[in-house]
Design an enzyme around this catalytic site. Structure first.
Site, PDB file in Angstrom:
ATOM      1  N   CYS A   1     -28.974 -11.338  12.902  1.00  0.00           N
ATOM      2  CA  CYS A   1     -29.469 -10.050  13.688  1.00  0.00           C
ATOM      3  C   CYS A   1     -28.381  -9.340  13.055  1.00  0.00           C
ATOM      4  CB  CYS A   1     -28.650 -10.420  14.987  1.00  0.00           C
ATOM      5  SG  CYS A   1     -29.745 -11.717  15.764  1.00  0.00           S
TER       6      CYS A   1
ATOM      7  N   ARG B   1     -30.417  -9.756   7.587  1.00  0.00           N
ATOM      8  CA  ARG B   1     -30.238 -10.652   8.499  1.00  0.00           C
ATOM      9  C   ARG B   1     -31.125 -11.289   9.324  1.00  0.00           C
ATOM     10  NH1 ARG B   1     -24.999  -8.892   9.166  1.00  0.00           N
ATOM     11  NH2 ARG B   1     -24.020  -9.825  10.310  1.00  0.00           N
TER      12      ARG B   1
ATOM     13  N   TRP C   1     -32.445 -12.711  14.194  1.00  0.00           N
ATOM     14  CA  TRP C   1     -33.278 -13.942  13.329  1.00  0.00           C
ATOM     15  C   TRP C   1     -32.807 -14.819  14.991  1.00  0.00           C
ATOM     16  CZ3 TRP C   1     -30.409 -18.170  13.639  1.00  0.00           C
ATOM     17  CH2 TRP C   1     -30.842 -19.452  12.343  1.00  0.00           C
TER      18      TRP C   1
ATOM     19  N   ASN D   1     -25.608  -8.819  18.583  1.00  0.00           N
ATOM     20  CA  ASN D   1     -25.864  -9.857  17.610  1.00  0.00           C
ATOM     21  C   ASN D   1     -24.886 -10.911  17.995  1.00  0.00           C
ATOM     22  OD1 ASN D   1     -24.287  -9.997  13.796  1.00  0.00           O
ATOM     23  ND2 ASN D   1     -25.369 -11.160  14.676  1.00  0.00           N
ATOM     24  N   GLY D   2     -25.082 -12.090  17.992  1.00  0.00           N
ATOM     25  CA  GLY D   2     -24.217 -13.421  17.858  1.00  0.00           C
ATOM     26  C   GLY D   2     -25.113 -14.470  18.806  1.00  0.00           C
TER      27      GLY D   2
ATOM     28  N   GLU E   1     -28.434 -26.885  -6.502  1.00  0.00           N
ATOM     29  CA  GLU E   1     -28.785 -25.742  -6.341  1.00  0.00           C
ATOM     30  C   GLU E   1     -29.708 -25.663  -6.952  1.00  0.00           C
ATOM     31  OE1 GLU E   1     -27.423 -23.571  -5.158  1.00  0.00           O
ATOM     32  OE2 GLU E   1     -28.278 -21.547  -5.398  1.00  0.00           O
TER      33      GLU E   1
ATOM     34  N   LYS F   1     -32.483 -23.976  -4.052  1.00  0.00           N
ATOM     35  CA  LYS F   1     -33.627 -22.868  -4.370  1.00  0.00           C
ATOM     36  C   LYS F   1     -35.577 -22.635  -4.509  1.00  0.00           C
ATOM     37  CE  LYS F   1     -31.116 -20.287  -4.498  1.00  0.00           C
ATOM     38  NZ  LYS F   1     -29.538 -20.242  -4.271  1.00  0.00           N
TER      39      LYS F   1
ATOM     40  N   GLU G   1     -35.648 -23.061  -0.537  1.00  0.00           N
ATOM     41  CA  GLU G   1     -35.626 -22.255   0.531  1.00  0.00           C
ATOM     42  C   GLU G   1     -37.185 -21.408   0.297  1.00  0.00           C
ATOM     43  OE1 GLU G   1     -31.676 -20.060  -1.546  1.00  0.00           O
ATOM     44  OE2 GLU G   1     -32.114 -19.894   0.635  1.00  0.00           O
TER      45      GLU G   1
ATOM     46  N   HIS H   1     -31.764 -46.430  -7.218  1.00  0.00           N
ATOM     47  CA  HIS H   1     -30.905 -47.245  -6.736  1.00  0.00           C
ATOM     48  C   HIS H   1     -31.697 -47.219  -5.461  1.00  0.00           C
ATOM     49  CE1 HIS H   1     -27.658 -48.474  -9.678  1.00  0.00           C
ATOM     50  NE2 HIS H   1     -27.319 -46.752 -10.050  1.00  0.00           N
TER      51      HIS H   1
ATOM     52  N   LYS I   1     -30.339 -14.306   5.057  1.00  0.00           N
ATOM     53  CA  LYS I   1     -28.813 -13.530   4.835  1.00  0.00           C
ATOM     54  C   LYS I   1     -27.791 -14.386   4.443  1.00  0.00           C
ATOM     55  CE  LYS I   1     -27.649 -12.589   0.304  1.00  0.00           C
ATOM     56  NZ  LYS I   1     -28.369 -13.598  -0.968  1.00  0.00           N
TER      57      LYS I   1
HETATM   58  C1  AGP Z   1     -28.635 -19.690  -0.510  1.00  0.00           C
HETATM   59  O1  AGP Z   1     -29.809 -19.402  -1.592  1.00  0.00           O
HETATM   60  C2  AGP Z   1     -28.610 -19.353   1.050  1.00  0.00           C
HETATM   61  N1  AGP Z   1     -28.759 -18.079   1.283  1.00  0.00           N
HETATM   62  C3  AGP Z   1     -27.893 -19.946   2.138  1.00  0.00           C
HETATM   63  O2  AGP Z   1     -27.502 -20.916   1.302  1.00  0.00           O
HETATM   64  C4  AGP Z   1     -25.451 -19.527   1.213  1.00  0.00           C
HETATM   65  O3  AGP Z   1     -25.590 -19.623   0.679  1.00  0.00           O
HETATM   66  C5  AGP Z   1     -25.003 -19.858   2.863  1.00  0.00           C
HETATM   67  O4  AGP Z   1     -25.720 -19.962   4.178  1.00  0.00           O
HETATM   68  C6  AGP Z   1     -24.280 -19.919   2.723  1.00  0.00           C
HETATM   69  O5  AGP Z   1     -23.857 -18.095   2.597  1.00  0.00           O
HETATM   70  P1  AGP Z   1     -22.469 -17.211   2.597  1.00  0.00           P
HETATM   71  O6  AGP Z   1     -21.937 -17.388   1.084  1.00  0.00           O
HETATM   72  O7  AGP Z   1     -23.099 -15.989   2.502  1.00  0.00           O
HETATM   73  O8  AGP Z   1     -21.389 -17.728   3.306  1.00  0.00           O
END
Ligand code: AGP
Length: 594
Positions: free
Chosen positions: A2, A27, A75, A101-102, A471, A475, A478, A494, A589
């Site tokens: 948020c 956010r 969020w 927010n929290g 990674e 990607k 997501e 395996h 994010k």
């Molecule tokens: C990756 O594309 C994501 N946005 C997510 O995995 C992100 O890397 C993770 O939430 C950690 O965030 P940070 O690097 O801001 O700590």
């Protein structure tokens, strides 16, 4: 998660808050809302709905100039994504308005203890805050009521409070969730991130945990956790607001992928003096004295940490363990006698990492945060901090921050090992070759169309290619919502090979000469079982027929090159499916809840 923003001043509060919410939308974007003072009826009006800030923008079009407003982009943590749960929230009599927010962990207990029988409008944890303020304000001043309320809260909060009885005052409080205050000769703005302040502030100040702030047109009063009045110390605003503009690109993700060569050059610029790496001696000594390094991180940043393991172990011969932040925080492993902790976080606000850091601080362990946001909580609270210099990353899917993390880890490991020589040239050469590869970015669209025809996919690789495959798969998941797994190439047989069917996409990452043929054999194994096999290789190991061939670079930096086509594959897979690339479903994010 948020984002919250509030404004009080001579400017048009609606415009300032809307601008802030657009910037904070990374956010969370389940719903958005605003409460703004209406001069005609002399009250705070409420506008909120499910959907993006653009929708809220359309709802508030006709609002006149107003000196004060607060806003929120959500969020969802407690309660469905619906209008009732969207912020702001009114108190029962509608005297108070709150955005938050929290997460309030003890909201059920607080309801039972103080607000039994109350009619709840929403399913949120937040509503308890505004109702408590109203309840306590029967006997206390509003400031005291806010103070009493926050003293009862367990969890995290950054909150803004408006009062219909005093519409020229904005009260804020914060603990664990970020909150920064900015000031210009026109007014005062308060928000979850610097990006929302930049346009309207000449100076700013990040607030410490457990602060309470009362903002009037004329002054800002700050109290610390003991309710002792404090001096606010401002620093000049040095954030370049135009860096967050989309420019000619259709999506931030594509813009950020294309910016990666530039980021490499910036890292060279910031970390090198002539051919020597410049890093605070205290950090280097801290690492040199340690008998073991521990990387704590989440998601993409954790994947960069795996590459860091290889870099540190090769260059410094120091063992490095990578731990999932959310696991480490509550199940710390047996540690070595002299550990040194490296926290990697693009945002510097990830709650799982903040929980780790409180554990580290309790035990007086040295910690270094590597982050893209120098004003972030993790940067301020760790023993040391190093910046990524990647520039603001807006797309939820991290790209340029990941490659910057690897580059900064390489710079750090080389300096610790006194092996600066040649690295400047290697990173500069890498930047040029990345640029060269990225000129053909559109060719990946064809490959994606041909290959990613199923709802699942595998990336495989060995060594650092395995780490990059993790990674690459994240990607793809997501933003395209394809079920993808990154796999050690030799491990597939395996068990997981049972999932290979006619047409299952399996993308091999192949860059390490001593295992290149083994990876090729593993790809053959899945091909014989019907897989749609794809090879991404460096020139060093390439064979005729490989789908993507990448230029050779310094072996230390190969993962930075290898990840580029996988970022583009994810981008085009999402584009083809018509998804919202920069704001994928269910995500945000900055993950500021545990
Ligand atoms: C990756 O594309 C994501 N946005 C997510 O995995 C992100 O890397 C993770 O939430 C950690 O965030 P940070 O690097 O801001 O700590």
């Amino acid at each position: 998660m948020c984002g919250i923003v509030g404004y009080l001043g001579k400017g048009n509060a609606k415009e300032v808050v809307l601008n802030g919410l657009y910037k904070l939308e990374y956010r969370g974007y389940d719903s958005a809302g605003m409460s703004v003072f209406n001069k005609k009826n002399q009250r705070f009006d409420m506008y909120k709905d499910v959907g993006r800030v653009a929708h809220l923008d359309s709802l508030v079009q006709s609002i006149d100039h107003s000196p004060i407003a607060i806003g929120h982009t959500r969020w969802a943590t407690h309660g469905k994504v619906n209008q009732a749960n969207a912020h702001p929230h009114f108190s029962a009599s509608e005297r108070f308005v709150v955005v938050h927010n929290g997460v309030i962990e003890n909201y059920r207990e607080l309801k039972a203890r103080y607000l039994n029988g109350h009619h709840w409008v929403s399913e949120t944890d937040t509503e308890v805050i505004v109702q408590l303020i109203e309840r306590f304000s029967d006997e206390l001043s509003v400031e005291e009521a806010v103070k009493k309320t926050v003293s009862l809260l367990h969890g995290s909060y950054a909150l803004l409070v408006l009062d219909q009885d005093n519409p020229e005052r904005l009260i804020a409080a914060k603990h664990k969730s970020p909150l920064l205050i900015g000031k210009s000769d026109k007014g005062i703005i308060i928000a979850s991130d610097l990006v929302a302040l930049a346009k309207y502030s000449q100076v700013y100040s990040p607030l410490e945990d457990e602060s309470i702030v009362v903002i009037n047109q004329a002054e800002i009063t700050l109290w610390n956790r003991d309710y002792v009045q404090q001096e606010l110390t401002f620093q000049p605003m040095d954030f370049e607001d135009d860096l967050t503009e989309l420019g000619e690109y259709p999506h931030y993700m594509l813009k950020e992928i294309m910016e990666q060569p530039l980021v490499m050059r910036k890292i060279v610029d910031r970390y090198f003096h002539d051919d020597h790496i410049v890093i605070d001696e205290a950090i280097l000594e801290g690492i040199r004295q340690a008998d073991r390094l521990y990387v704590l991180a989440a998601g993409t940043s954790m994947h960069a940490g795996y590459i860091g393991k290889r870099l540190f172990e090769n260059l410094t011969e120091k063992p490095l363990e990578v731990h999932i932040a959310s696991e480490f925080a509550y199940h710390p492993p047996v540690l070595s006698a002299q550990p040194f902790f490296i926290l990697i976080s693009q945002s510097g606000e990830t709650a799982d990492l903040r929980a780790c850091l409180s554990h580290l601080k309790k035990h007086h362990y040295p910690s270094l945060t590597i982050t893209n946001v120098k004003t972030s909580t993790l940067a301020r609270e760790a023993t040391y901090a190093l910046e990524l210099f990647a520039g603001p990353e807006i797309a939820v899917a991290s790209t340029k921050a990941y490659t910057a993390q690897i580059a900064v880890l390489a710079v750090l490991a080389a300096k610790v090992a006194h092996r600066d020589a040649g690295l400047r040239e290697s990173i500069s050469e890498l930047a040029a070759k990345m640029e060269q590869y990225l000129t053909q970015y559109e060719s990946v669209a064809e490959l994606v169309k041909r290959v990613l025809t199923k709802q699942n996919a595998f990336y495989i690789g060995r060594g650092t290619d395995y780490f990059v495959s993790l990674e690459a798969a994240l990607k793809l998941k997501e933003i395209s919502y394809i079920q993808a797994e990154g796999f050690a190439a030799g491990e597939l047989k395996h068990g997981t090979i049972a999932l290979i069917e006619e047409g299952t996409p399996v993308i091999a990452l192949n860059s390490e000469p001593h295992v290149a043929l083994n990876t090729r054999s593993n790809l053959e194994e899945v091909k014989s079982r019907g897989a749609m096999a794809v090879t991404i290789a460096t020139e060093a190991v390439a064979q005729e027929g490989d789908d993507i061939v990448l230029p050779n670079v310094d072996p230390l930096l190969v993962p930075i090159m290898m990840v580029l086509p996988t970022q583009l594959i994810a981008y085009y897979a999402a584009l083809e499916r018509g998804h919202d690339i920069d704001k994928p479903r269910n995500l945000a994010k900055s993950v500021t809840v545990e």
